[in-house]
Design a protein around this motif. Structure first.
Motif, short mmCIF file in Angstrom:
data_model
loop_
_atom_site.label_atom_id
_atom_site.label_comp_id
_atom_site.label_asym_id
_atom_site.label_seq_id
_atom_site.Cartn_x
_atom_site.Cartn_y
_atom_site.Cartn_z
N ILE A 103 52.28 -19.00 48.87
CA ILE A 103 51.57 -18.46 47.70
C ILE A 103 50.06 -18.72 47.74
O ILE A 103 49.27 -17.78 47.58
CB ILE A 103 52.19 -19.00 46.39
N PRO A 104 49.60 -19.96 47.97
CA PRO A 104 48.15 -20.17 48.00
C PRO A 104 47.47 -19.38 49.11
O PRO A 104 46.33 -18.93 48.96
CB PRO A 104 48.02 -21.68 48.24
N LEU A 105 48.14 -19.20 50.24
CA LEU A 105 47.56 -18.47 51.37
C LEU A 105 47.50 -16.98 51.09
O LEU A 105 46.52 -16.31 51.44
CB LEU A 105 48.39 -18.75 52.63
N LEU A 106 48.52 -16.45 50.44
CA LEU A 106 48.51 -15.04 50.07
C LEU A 106 47.39 -14.74 49.07
O LEU A 106 46.77 -13.67 49.11
CB LEU A 106 49.85 -14.64 49.46
N GLY A 107 47.14 -15.70 48.20
CA GLY A 107 46.10 -15.51 47.19
C GLY A 107 44.70 -15.40 47.76
O GLY A 107 43.78 -14.94 47.08
N GLU A 108 44.53 -15.80 49.03
CA GLU A 108 43.22 -15.73 49.67
C GLU A 108 42.95 -14.35 50.27
O GLU A 108 41.81 -14.04 50.62
CB GLU A 108 43.12 -16.79 50.77
N LEU A 109 44.00 -13.53 50.41
CA LEU A 109 43.83 -12.19 50.99
C LEU A 109 43.51 -11.17 49.90
O LEU A 109 43.60 -11.44 48.71
CB LEU A 109 45.11 -11.79 51.73
N THR A 110 43.16 -9.98 50.35
CA THR A 110 42.85 -8.90 49.41
C THR A 110 43.72 -7.69 49.70
O THR A 110 44.29 -7.56 50.79
CB THR A 110 41.37 -8.49 49.52
N SER A 111 43.82 -6.85 48.73
CA SER A 111 44.56 -5.57 48.85
C SER A 111 46.01 -5.79 49.22
O SER A 111 46.59 -5.01 50.00
CB SER A 111 43.88 -4.66 49.89
N LEU A 112 46.61 -6.82 48.69
CA LEU A 112 48.03 -7.07 48.90
C LEU A 112 48.82 -6.61 47.69
O LEU A 112 48.36 -6.71 46.55
CB LEU A 112 48.31 -8.55 49.12
N ARG A 113 50.01 -6.13 47.95
CA ARG A 113 50.97 -5.85 46.88
C ARG A 113 52.13 -6.79 47.09
O ARG A 113 52.79 -6.76 48.14
CB ARG A 113 51.45 -4.40 46.97
N VAL A 114 52.38 -7.69 46.16
CA VAL A 114 53.42 -8.71 46.31
C VAL A 114 54.49 -8.51 45.25
O VAL A 114 54.21 -8.44 44.05
CB VAL A 114 52.84 -10.13 46.18
#
Length: 259
Positions: free
Chosen positions: A115-126
Motif C-alpha cells: 500500500i505505501p509503495l503504490l501510493g507513491e505512483l501516479t495514474s493507478l487504478r486500484v
C-alpha cells in the motif's frame, strides 16, 4: 511472564488477555490465570468470548492465535506476523506495477504491505475489498480507488460475500496481488470458504496474477483448495524459504521469485 495484572473491567481484561496471546502466539490457560490474578474458570470464560470473536483458538490446556488447517486468526494478529518478510515481498512485487495500470489487491496483510509503495505512483487504478487499503490509498492523489463492496467482516477488516464477488466479476484488471495462508502440493489453500470464493473471483478477473507468500506458509495445508499454483504467473516468497521448500515448488514446475 509479566507480573500479575488486574484490569478493572471485563472488556479491559479480555483485551489485555488477547494482547498477551497475540504477543506469545500460544499460552496455557493456567499462565493466563496467574498473570491476571483470576480463576481458571474466569479465564476460560474470557477465552470462550475471544474465540467467538475469531481472535484465538482454544485447545486442550491452552489457547493460540496461530493458524491451523481450519482456523486463521483475525487481521490484528496477522498484521504483526512476518513484517520484515512481507516488506521484502512487497518491494519485489512492485516491479510488476507501472503507472497507468489497473491493480487489484485482496485483503491479505501481505498484499497490504504494498500500500505505501503504490501510493507513491501516479495514474493507478486500484480495486480492493480491504478497508485499510481504501483508507490509506484515499490519501494518495495519484491513485483512483475502486471499493469492492459486499458485507463488511470485522475479523478480516474487509468486504466479502455475494456483493463483493459480483463487483469483481464486473471488471477486468491488469494485475492481481493476492496471498493465502497455506501453500503445499502444488496448490494454494485457505481455511475459510467465504475467503476462497472471493479470491477465486479475483484470479478470474486479472490478466496477470501474483501470489505473495512468506516462507512460514510454505508446506502448510488448510481445509479449502484455493487454486493450483499454475494459475499464477509467479509466486513471490521471501529469502527465508528453505531449500526444501523451494524444491517443493520446483517439483510442481512453479515459477517463483525470491525477494
Amino acid at each position: 511472564m509479566s507480573a500479575t495484572r488486574r484490569p478493572s473491567k471485563l472488556a479491559e481484561r479480555q483485551e489485555e488477555i488477547a494482547d498477551v496471546i497475540l504477543a506469545h502466539g500460544s499460552i496455557s490457560a493456567q499462565e493466563l490465570a496467574a498473570t491476571f490474578g483470576v480463576s481458571l474458570m474466569t479465564v476460560h470464560r474470557d477465552l470462550d468470548e475471544l474465540e467467538r470473536q475469531g481472535i484465538v483458538r482454544k485447545y486442550r490446556g491452552g489457547v493460540t492465535a496461530q493458524p491451523s488447517g481450519v482456523f486463521e486468526s483475525n487481521v490484528v494478529y496477522r498484521r504483526k506476523q512476518a513484517v520484515d518478510e512481507k516488506a521484502k515481498i512487497a518491494r519485489a512485487a512492485m516491479r510488476y506495477v507501472e503507472p497507468g495500470m489497473s491493480v487489484m489487491l485482496d485483503d491479505s496483510t501481505t498484499a497490504a504491505s504494498m500500500i505505501p509503495l503504490l501510493g507513491e505512483l501516479t495514474s493507478l487504478r486500484v480495486a480492493t475489498n480491504y478497508l485499510q487499503a481504501l483508507r490509506e490509498l484515499s490519501r494518495s492523489r495519484g491513485v483512483q480507488l475502486m471499493g469492492l463492496g459486499g458485507d463488511y467482516d470485522p475479523l478480516h477488516d474487509s468486504f466479502l460475500g455475494l456483493g463483493c464477488v459480483e463487483r469483481i466479476e464486473a471488471i477486468r484488471v491488469d494485475v492481481l496481488f493476492v496471498s493465502t495462508s497455506a501453500v503445499a502440493d502444488g496448490g494454494a489453500f485457505h481455511q475459510e470458504e467465504r475467503i476462497v470464493v472471493v479470491k477465486r473471483a479475483m484470479i478470474r478477473a486479472a490478466t496477470r496474477r501474483y501470489l505473495l507468500v512468506d516462507h512460514t506458509k510454505l508446506g502448510r495445508v488448510a481445509l479449502h483448495r484455493l487454486a493450483p499454483l499454475a494459475e499464477f504467473d509467479q509466486v513471490i516468497v521471501d529469502d527465508g524459504a528453505s531449500r526444501q521448500q523451494l524444491a517443493a515448488l520446483e517439483q510442481h514446475d512453479v515459477s517463483y521469485q525470491i525477494a
